[in-house]
Design an enzyme around this catalytic site. Structure first.
Site, PDB file in Angstrom:
ATOM      1  N   LYS A 236       1.059  -1.165   0.100  1.00 39.76           N
ATOM      2  CA  LYS A 236       0.039   0.212   0.054  1.00 39.76           C
ATOM      3  C   LYS A 236       0.667   1.351   0.024  1.00 39.76           C
ATOM      4  O   LYS A 236       0.447   2.313  -0.979  1.00 39.76           O
ATOM      5  CB  LYS A 236      -0.760  -0.014   1.183  1.00 39.76           C
ATOM      6  CG  LYS A 236      -2.017  -0.875   0.773  1.00 39.76           C
ATOM      7  CD  LYS A 236      -3.037  -1.391   2.064  1.00 39.76           C
ATOM      8  CE  LYS A 236      -4.286  -2.342   2.253  1.00 39.76           C
ATOM      9  NZ  LYS A 236      -4.252  -2.453   3.137  1.00 39.76           N
TER      10      LYS A 236
ATOM     11  N   GLN B 264      -4.615  -1.696   9.575  1.00 43.60           N
ATOM     12  CA  GLN B 264      -4.729  -2.369   8.877  1.00 43.60           C
ATOM     13  C   GLN B 264      -5.427  -3.525   9.954  1.00 43.60           C
ATOM     14  O   GLN B 264      -5.280  -3.779  11.092  1.00 43.60           O
ATOM     15  CB  GLN B 264      -3.162  -2.911   8.478  1.00 43.60           C
ATOM     16  CG  GLN B 264      -3.145  -4.188   7.973  1.00 43.60           C
ATOM     17  CD  GLN B 264      -3.862  -4.515   6.167  1.00 43.60           C
ATOM     18  OE1 GLN B 264      -3.272  -2.919   6.099  1.00 43.60           O
ATOM     19  NE2 GLN B 264      -3.970  -5.311   6.246  1.00 43.60           N
TER      20      GLN B 264
ATOM     21  N   ASP C 242     -11.445   2.941   3.551  1.00 46.00           N
ATOM     22  CA  ASP C 242     -11.857   1.698   3.042  1.00 46.00           C
ATOM     23  C   ASP C 242     -12.903   1.514   2.475  1.00 46.00           C
ATOM     24  O   ASP C 242     -13.647   0.292   2.427  1.00 46.00           O
ATOM     25  CB  ASP C 242     -11.160   0.713   4.150  1.00 46.00           C
ATOM     26  CG  ASP C 242      -9.616  -0.171   4.368  1.00 46.00           C
ATOM     27  OD1 ASP C 242      -9.852  -0.252   3.255  1.00 46.00           O
ATOM     28  OD2 ASP C 242      -9.190   0.381   5.497  1.00 46.00           O
TER      29      ASP C 242
END
Ligand code: NAP
Length: 281
Positions: free
Chosen positions: A52, A96, A119
Site C-alpha cells: 500500500k 490494517q 476502506d
C-alpha cells in the site's frame, strides 16, 4: 472467452491517479495524504502495508506509516487514530486488520471520521452505499465494478449472483450490483441449492475463500465470472473458481492471481484521492 486482466487495468488506474494527484498538488499546494496504521508483526499484514505504501509513492500520494508494537494498548492506538483524524494533511486513514486480539477493533475504527474512511468499512459509508448515495466503497468490490466498467460489461438487467456475504466483499458487492440495476441474488453457506442459484447467473461473483469451489457445472454458458478468492494451495495462489474448467464456458473471467487482487490497492488509492478532493471542495 475474454480474460479480464486486472493487473493491466490496475496499472491504468494508477497512471490516471498519478495525473490526478499532480493536479491536486498544483491546485492546493499539498499532496493527497494517506495514513496507514499497522499494529504488530503479522507477516501477511506487513506485506499488504508495504504494498500500500509503495502504491502511494507511485501514485504521488504522501503516505504516513505508523507501526505500533503487538502489545500496544487500546489507549495508544486510539490516541494515534484520533491524532490522524485531526491532522489536516491526512485525507485517509487505514487501520490494517486484523488487529491483535486484546484490542477492541470496533472502538478503534469508530474513531476514523467517515470522510477519512478510505476502506469504506464504516456503518456510515455502508449506509450510504445501501441508500445509493455518494460515499466511499470498500476497495475490493469497488475494484470489481471498475473491471466490469472497463470491459464494457453493464450489469443493468442482468442476473447477478454473489456467493459470499461478508461485510468487506460479498455484501457491498451485492449492493453495488443492485445500484447498477442488476437483479441480485446473494448466496452463502446456508443457501439451499447453490448450484442452481449460480447456474442462473449472467454475472457470477465468487467471494467464498474455498479453492476451486465454483465448478463448471455451476456456471451458465456465456456467464461473466469474477473470482475474488485468494487461497494458498501448496504455495500457489488459487481462486474460488475452477479456472481451467470454468474458463471453457465463461464469456469473461478473471484469473487468480492477476484479476481482482491488483485492483484492491488501486481502488484504495482512488478512494484516498476522492477523500482528499471532497475535503477541499
Ligand atoms: P469471509 O468473511 O470468510 O466470507 C466468506 C463467505 O463465503 C461467507 O459469507 C460464507 O457464508 C460464504 N461461504 C463459505 N462457505 C460457503 C459454502 N460452502 N457455500 C456458500 N457460501 C459459503 O471471506 P471474505 O473476507 O469475504 O473473503 C472471501 C475471499 O475473497 C477469500 O478468499 C479472501 O482471501 C478473498 N479476498 C480477496 C481480496 C482481494 O483483494 N482480491 C480482498 C478480500 C478478500 P456465511 O456468511 O454463511 O458464513
Amino acid at each position: 472467452m475474454t480474460l479480464i486482466e486486472g493487473k493491466k487495468v490496475a496499472a491504468e488506474v494508477r497512471a490516471e491517479l498519478k495525473a490526478e494527484t499532480a493536479a491536486f498538488e498544483a491546485q492546493y499546494g499539498k499532496k493527497v495524504g494517506l495514513a496507514v496504521v499497522l499494529v504488530g508483526e503479522d507477516p501477511a499484514s506487513q506485506v499488504y502495508v508495504r504494498n500500500k505504501i509503495k502504491g502511494c509513492e507511485e501514485a504521488g500520494i504522501r503516505s504516513f506509516a505508523h507501526y505500533l508494537p503487538a502489545d500496544a494498548s487500546q489507549k495508544q492506538v486510539e490516541e494515534l487514530v484520533a491524532a490522524l483524524a485531526a491532522d489536516e494533511s491526512v485525507h485517509g486513514i487505514l487501520v490494517q486488520l486484523p488487529l491483535p486480539g486484546h484490542l477492541d477493533a470496533d472502538r478503534i475504527l469508530a474513531l476514523i471520521p467517515t470522510e477519512k474512511d478510505v476502506d469504506g468499512f464504516s456503518a456510515d459509508n455502508i449506509g450510504k452505499l445501501a441508500l445509493n448515495e455518494e460515499g466511499t466503497v470498500a476497495c475490493t468490490p469497488f475494484g470489481v465494478m471498475e473491471l466490469l466498467r472497463r470491459y464494457h460489461i453493464d450489469p443493468r438487467g442482468k442476473r447477478a449472483v454473489v456467493v459470499g456475504r461478508s461485510n468487506i466483499v460479498g455484501r457491498p458487492m451485492a449492493l453495488l450490483l443492485l445500484n447498477a440495476d442488476a437483479t441480485v441474488t446473494v448466496c452463502h453457506s446456508r443457501t439451499a441449492d447453490l448450484k442452481e442459484e449460480c447456474a442462473r447467473a449472467d454475472i457470477l461473483v465468487a467471494a467464498i475463500g474455498k479453492p476451486k469451489f465454483i465448478a463448471a457445472e455451476m456456471v451458465k454458458d456465456g456467464a461473466v465470472v469474477i473470482d475474488v478468492g485468494i487461497n494458498r494451495v501448496d504455495g500457489k495462489l488459487v481462486g474460488d473458481v475452477d479456472f481451467d474448467e470454468v474458463s471453457k464456458k465463461a464469456s469473461f473471467i478473471t484469473p487468480v492471481p492477476g484479476g481482482v487482487g491488483p485492483m484492491t490497492i488501486a481502488m484504495l488509492l482512488k478512494n484516498a484521492v476522492a477523500c482528499a478532493k471532497r475535503a477541499v471542495r
